[in-house]
Motif scaffolding. Sequence first.
Motif, short mmCIF file in Angstrom:
data_model
loop_
_atom_site.label_atom_id
_atom_site.label_comp_id
_atom_site.label_asym_id
_atom_site.label_seq_id
_atom_site.Cartn_x
_atom_site.Cartn_y
_atom_site.Cartn_z
N ALA A 254 -12.99 6.11 -41.46
CA ALA A 254 -14.38 6.32 -42.37
C ALA A 254 -14.11 5.68 -43.64
O ALA A 254 -15.15 5.00 -44.15
CB ALA A 254 -14.59 7.81 -42.27
N PHE A 255 -13.15 5.99 -44.21
CA PHE A 255 -12.90 5.72 -45.59
C PHE A 255 -12.48 4.35 -45.98
O PHE A 255 -12.39 3.94 -46.96
CB PHE A 255 -11.90 6.49 -46.36
N CYS A 256 -11.82 3.76 -44.95
CA CYS A 256 -11.14 2.45 -45.15
C CYS A 256 -11.62 0.99 -44.28
O CYS A 256 -11.63 0.15 -44.92
CB CYS A 256 -9.53 2.51 -44.84
N VAL A 257 -12.56 1.73 -43.35
CA VAL A 257 -13.39 0.36 -42.68
C VAL A 257 -14.57 0.61 -42.52
O VAL A 257 -15.41 -0.26 -42.93
CB VAL A 257 -12.44 0.30 -41.02
N VAL A 258 -15.15 1.50 -41.75
CA VAL A 258 -16.59 1.71 -41.46
C VAL A 258 -17.19 1.98 -42.51
O VAL A 258 -18.24 1.40 -42.74
CB VAL A 258 -16.67 2.68 -40.11
N GLY A 259 -16.96 2.80 -43.28
CA GLY A 259 -17.73 3.09 -44.49
C GLY A 259 -17.97 2.28 -45.56
O GLY A 259 -18.90 1.95 -46.01
N PRO A 260 -16.83 1.37 -45.91
CA PRO A 260 -17.04 0.33 -46.68
C PRO A 260 -17.81 -0.81 -46.10
O PRO A 260 -18.66 -1.36 -46.62
CB PRO A 260 -15.38 -0.03 -47.05
N LEU A 261 -17.58 -1.05 -44.74
CA LEU A 261 -18.41 -1.92 -44.08
C LEU A 261 -19.99 -1.51 -44.09
O LEU A 261 -20.80 -2.49 -44.39
CB LEU A 261 -18.21 -2.15 -42.68
N GLY A 262 -20.21 -0.32 -43.95
CA GLY A 262 -21.51 0.02 -43.99
C GLY A 262 -22.32 -0.08 -45.45
O GLY A 262 -23.38 -0.46 -45.66
N THR A 263 -21.26 0.07 -46.49
CA THR A 263 -21.75 -0.10 -47.77
C THR A 263 -21.99 -1.44 -48.11
O THR A 263 -23.07 -1.91 -48.62
CB THR A 263 -20.59 0.43 -48.84
N ILE A 264 -21.19 -2.33 -47.50
CA ILE A 264 -21.49 -3.78 -47.82
C ILE A 264 -22.83 -4.31 -46.95
O ILE A 264 -23.71 -4.95 -47.59
CB ILE A 264 -20.29 -4.73 -46.99
#
Length: 455
Positions: A254-264
């Motif tokens: 969540a904090f290192c992959v998917v969350g940042p990807l969703g933010t992008i």
Amino acid sequence: MDYKKLAQQIVESVGGKGNISSVTHCATRLRFTLHNGDQFDEEKLKAINGVMGTVVAGGQHQVIVGQDVANIYNEVTPLLDGKMTADTVEEPKSLFARVLDTISGIFTPILPAIVGASMIKVLIILLTMFNLLSETSQTYTVLTFVGDTAFYFLPIMLAYSAAVKFKMNPMLGMMLGLMMIHPTYMSMVEAGESVTIFGFIPMTLAKYTSTVIPIILVVWVASYIEHFMDKVVPNAIKFFIKPFLTLLIMIPIAFCVVGPLGTIVGQGLESVLNVIQTQAPWSLPIIFGVAAPIVIMFGMHYVVTIPLVMTAIAANGFDMLGAGFLVANVAQGAAALAVSLLAKDTDFKAMAASTGVSALLGVTEPAMYGVNLKLRKPFFAALAGGLTGGLICGIAGVKRIVFGPTGLTTIAIFVDPDNTMNFIFAIIGVVASFVVAFGLTYMLVKKDNKMIEEI
């Protein structure tokens, strides 16, 4: 209206409770996800007194029942008595249809909270504009944080509805949303210092409050992990090991992959909207002044507009789609009212008048399906009215300041404390759309002898 009888007739006409995978509702429609769409009997449904129309779109089979939808939904759900799935094989859907069905299923349940909070924010604007409420008062402070609550904690509400849609434990889904806006994490984001998980995995410090895409992606991934754990963890220890392992695995994801990807992805969408709203602000009111009824016809208004609008408001403090929907709704109402003025049949005259007023207030499906689309010419006159109003609002750059339904009762959502002309041009657009739609409908229908006989 006998809601219980109507609910029974609708359930039978969509194939019975065994054919229903899930059901939800929006402002005017029951939205069914069915195992076998061939059992959705549109002709039988349309013959039911109380059903205004049907739509099949985005993997959903929709039954339009008007503003009594909540009462009817409350009678439909007991008929399913827990048997929401059956042994029948669900018909395959295209990827596009599945995506639209998922977005609609996630956003529809949270609308009451979002709309309620939005209207609180409108109330604050009006009270402060007329000097009825001081910005230094405790009442102002309380109303402000209440109005902001639904948007600040949006990831939690989305986490719950997404978990339900992805068939994940909803409390575990909410836990994921909560951890992404936890005060300690937020303080890490504010500090801006590098953070690693387990000593070697770098964490991307992104801010997730008021965001849409990151939490949906996180819950989607988590649902697969939870389902996998459900299969491999022994029953004797499943109660505590399954949620433990699901959360432990999801922390770095969540904090290192998917969350940042969703933010992008979200930032990319914000950038596109920002370019449109700053470089071509006139385009969205014009486009949706005409396209809004067509989008509504296919039941796609929540799917298309809500993610865009909430992203735009979170990024810029306003959106440009709302003005298009406002004038389009008013135009539909004006067309139906023009028909009611010419109609001689007492029942049709009453229906056209009542649905016309409803459309002016923001709920257009009854007028659109019961009157305008049925007669066709009023519908095209309403499109012309929406285009006229959209042109005025587009050229004037009319902005919707807070998210909310678009109609005369909620027109205050276009009040901009920093620009009084924003509201004035919204009113001008509304008047123009009404006059054009009403006038064209009246002329077209009055000259059509066959249509006059029909009504």
